[in-house]
Design an enzyme around this catalytic site. Structure first.
Site: not given
Ligand code: ADP
Ligand code: MG
Length: 695
Positions: A397, A399, A591
């Site tokens: 993953d 973030t 995470d």
């Molecule tokens: P990753 O796969 O990188 O961990 P997430 O699945 O958590 O990312 O989120 C994917 C995308 O959704 C983020 O890049 C963002 O654009 C959007 N996103 C998710 N949650 C939020 C939030 N609370 N505020 C703003 N954008 C969000």
């Molecule tokens: Mg994530």
């Protein structure tokens, strides 16, 4: 209504004991499920009504084990009565060993002709009494279990010893019993050694705390501390609870939890954890979780309960040892029928070492999981190590996992006549209840600009997309740009994305009112860690992210791995499943915050980057208690080493049994030698498994 109880049990030396206790408890009506833990010396039982506890304790005692008196049971477990019992056991054991050793010298002496038949002077009846005395503890357990319909590992040797008595060979019988006791001793020693890896952790659990009550500092046992109590931690003292620092400054050694002894600095407002050490400085801490509920308490419980999640190898081992006893009995019967040689039959019964089969996996897993815990690697069960050892796909993953998860807002672009401040207030107010790293970035930015947030009326989180809330009677969304039709200049978007930034679109009643861009820093050691992972033979490494393609590709290219972007949480689960359906064993690293379903779906889900937060510990199969990617290759290496140790344990136990049984059946192995050889596999397992205890 079913409830879960814990009953401590003493006297379980080997995996066979665990099985008989398990079976004994299972037979009590009203018991829904039982897990007997060798490492923690207790049973976790689900029952219908609490009245059953007494009944269960009775069957445990009937099966030949001890339940420490519940009245004197304190947090440390050991009681005075217990110590006496331990002493008694030691005395009995000493008697058996001293007497057996004398006997051995006499018999060996006779063999080598050093002195003439000393044993011949001892009447047969006295010999029988000696055998029964020396073998009493083992015979007792065998008989008690047999009465409950369980055949235990010592049953064969017991039959062998009795057969030798019937044949009039009391000396042989005595020697068999002597080695049976020695074997027992070695098994106990082996089990204890592996247990120590876990016990040395429980030993550092806080026992007392200095609380302030009615304005006075008093030391009280940890069991009397409540959440909300104010606790004084003296310089050099152990922090007894999870909590928040109210006053003071200190450097804290958190190695008890993270395995990292580099101290961290805490001050008013910082979180602290039970069992860590405040090296310098005095702290006033407000308790938020105590004892079993603290992070440390939960780590201990998870390690103790790791035994209950068995992998295929362990289930195979359990089945194998269940089959082994009847097979040996059959070989013994055939040997007797064909040769009519009672001594060869006794040798067959005595040489067989089934306990080693039952010990082979749990000992290695106990040692491995225990020593991993000390390095800050929290493993929930042998199953996950097993899968990890043969994993061939690694999904990551982004973030918070590949990046620090601490993005910063870099650009604020208001549209439709809003000011930057208004845009941020809307965005930050909407994000207030979100746990997402991006949400934290937005709120942080608003705070830095001293903006006052508005309390949202309704709040909704859209995983992988964004958040939605009602602010000042209009619906505000903060989301990514996917599936949105905006009239924003595409060039602006492209430019920001090319810079590796994550974009957030803010809409008011479905009308775009602005853009926010954020950038996260990546962790430095990942390149090196992933190179090691590739060297370990995991060729397929893929980045899965909900973020945009530009961010994903710039990261993935740098690390030389594949990527898929703009995924929703359910897409991540689907990808994990797809790999699994093709026969791959999948490790997923995340995470544990918004990727927990994918972590759970993976064969082994590893949480990193949350420094052991509650959610990570609950959802992942393995949690890294400190953010260090280099622990990943180390973990894979440990998993493989553990499996090799287990295979080794099985290998020579099998070899020993095949060779031993063959020699014995054909009469090449006198019962006395057979008895002496009986514990060889146990000793082998002890040495082989101790390789896992090295740091
Ligand atoms: P990753 O796969 O990188 O961990 P997430 O699945 O958590 O990312 O989120 C994917 C995308 O959704 C983020 O890049 C963002 O654009 C959007 N996103 C998710 N949650 C939020 C939030 N609370 N505020 C703003 N954008 C969000
Ligand atoms: Mg994530």
């Amino acid at each position: 209504m079913a409830s879960r109880i814990e009953i401590p049990i003493k006297g379980m030396d080997c995996a066979g004991c665990v099985k008989s206790v398990n079976q004994a408890i299972e037979q009590v009506p009203g018991v829904k499920s039982v897990d007997v833990l060798l490492s923690a010396e207790k049973a976790l039982i689900e029952i219908d009504s609490p009245e059953l506890i007494e009944e269960i304790e009775k069957v445990i005692v009937k099966a030949g084990y001890r339940v420490p008196d519940s009245k004197n049971r304190d947090s440390s477990g050991e009681t005075e009565a217990d110590e006496f019992e331990v002493l008694r056991q030691k005395a009995l054991r000493l008697f058996g060993i001293v007497f057996g050793a004398i006997l051995l010298i006499v018999v060996a002496g006779e063999w080598f002709g050093l002195f003439d038949s000393v044993t011949a002077f001892i009447p047969f009846e006295l010999g029988v009494v000696l055998v029964l005395l020396m073998g009493y503890p083992v015979f007792r357990k065998v008989v008690l279990s047999a009465m409950q319909g369980n055949v235990t590992v010592h049953a064969l040797m017991t039959v062998g010893a009795l057969a030798a008595l019937i044949a009039g060979e009391w000396v042989t019988s005595a020697i068999v019993v002597f080695f049976m006791r020695t074997g027992d001793f070695i098994e106990t020693y082996t089990t204890n050694k592996a247990r120590n890896a876990v016990r040395s952790l429980t030993d550092i659990a806080p026992k007392t705390a200095c609380v302030i009550r009615n304005g006075q500092e008093t030391d009280i046992p940890i069991s009397e501390v409540r959440t909300g109590d104010k606790i004084v931690v003296r310089p050099g003292g152990q922090i007894p609870v999870d909590g928040v620092v109210l006053e003071g400054y200190a450097t804290v050694n958190q190695s008890a939890i993270t395995g990292e002894s580099m101290p961290v600095e805490v001050e008013s407002g910082s979180s602290v954890y039970a069992a860590t050490i405040a090296e310098g400085g005095r702290l006033l801490v407000k308790a938020s979780a105590v004892g079993r509920d603290s992070t440390f308490g939960r780590i201990i419980r998870m390690i103790e309960e790791a035994e209950t999640s068995r992998g295929p190898v362990q289930r195979y081992a359990d089945q194998f040892s269940a089959w082994y006893l009847p097979v040996v009995a059959l070989v013994a019967v055939i040997t007797y029928l064909l040769s009519r040689d009672l001594m060869a039959t006794v040798a067959v019964l005595v040489v067989a070492c089934s306990c080693a089969f039952a010990l082979a996996t749990p000992i290695a897993l106990l040692a491995s999981i225990g020593s991993c815990a000390k390095k800050g690697l929290l493993i929930k069960g042998g199953k996950y190590l097993e899968k990890l050892a043969k994993a061939d796909v690694l999904l990551i993953d982004k973030t918070g996992t590949l990046t620090f998860g601490q993005p910063e807002i870099t650009d604020i672009i208001p549209l439709n006549g809003l000011s930057s401040g208004e845009l941020l207030i809307y965005a930050a107010s909407t994000e207030q209840y979100s746990e997402h790293p991006l949400a934290r970035a937005v709120i942080e930015k608003a705070r830095n600009l001293n903006l006052v947030l508005i309390k949202p009326d309704q709040f909704e989180s859209m995983p992988g997309v964004g958040v939605k809330a009602v602010i000042d009677e209009s619906v505000i969304t903060v989301s990514n740009l996917r599936n949105t039709n905006t009239n924003i200049d595409q060039k602006v978007i492209d430019k920001l994305e090319k810079q590796g930034k994550t974009l957030m679109l803010i809409q008011q009643n479905s009308i775009p009112v602005g853009l926010l861009a954020a950038r996260d820093k990546e962790r430095n050691e990942i390149g090196a860690a992933l190179d090691m992972v590739k060297e370990l033979g995991i060729k397929k490494i893929e980045l899965l992210t909900g973020d945009n393609k530009e961010v994903a590709s710039s990261l993935a290219d740098k690390l030389n791995i594949d990527f898929r972007a703009e995924l929703l949480p359910e897409d991540k689960i689907r990808i994990v499943k797809q790999y699994q359906e093709k026969g791959h064993t999948v490790v997923m690293i995340g995470d544990g915050i918004n990727d927990s379903p994918a972590l759970a779906q993976a064969d082994t889900g590893i949480a990193i980057g949350t420094t052991g937060t509650d959610i990570a510990i609950e959802t992942a199969h393995i949690t890294l208690m400190r953010d260090d990617w280099l622990l990943i290759p180390e973990l894979i290496r440990t998993a493989r080493k553990t499996m090799n140790v287990i295979k080794g344990n099985f290998g020579f136990t099998t070899l020993y049994n095949v060779v031993g049984l063959t020699l014995a059946a054909f009469g090449f192995l006198p019962p006395v030698l057979a008895a002496a050889a009986h514990s060889l596999p146990d000793i082998g397992i002890l040495f082989n498994s101790s390789r896992l205890l090295e740091r």
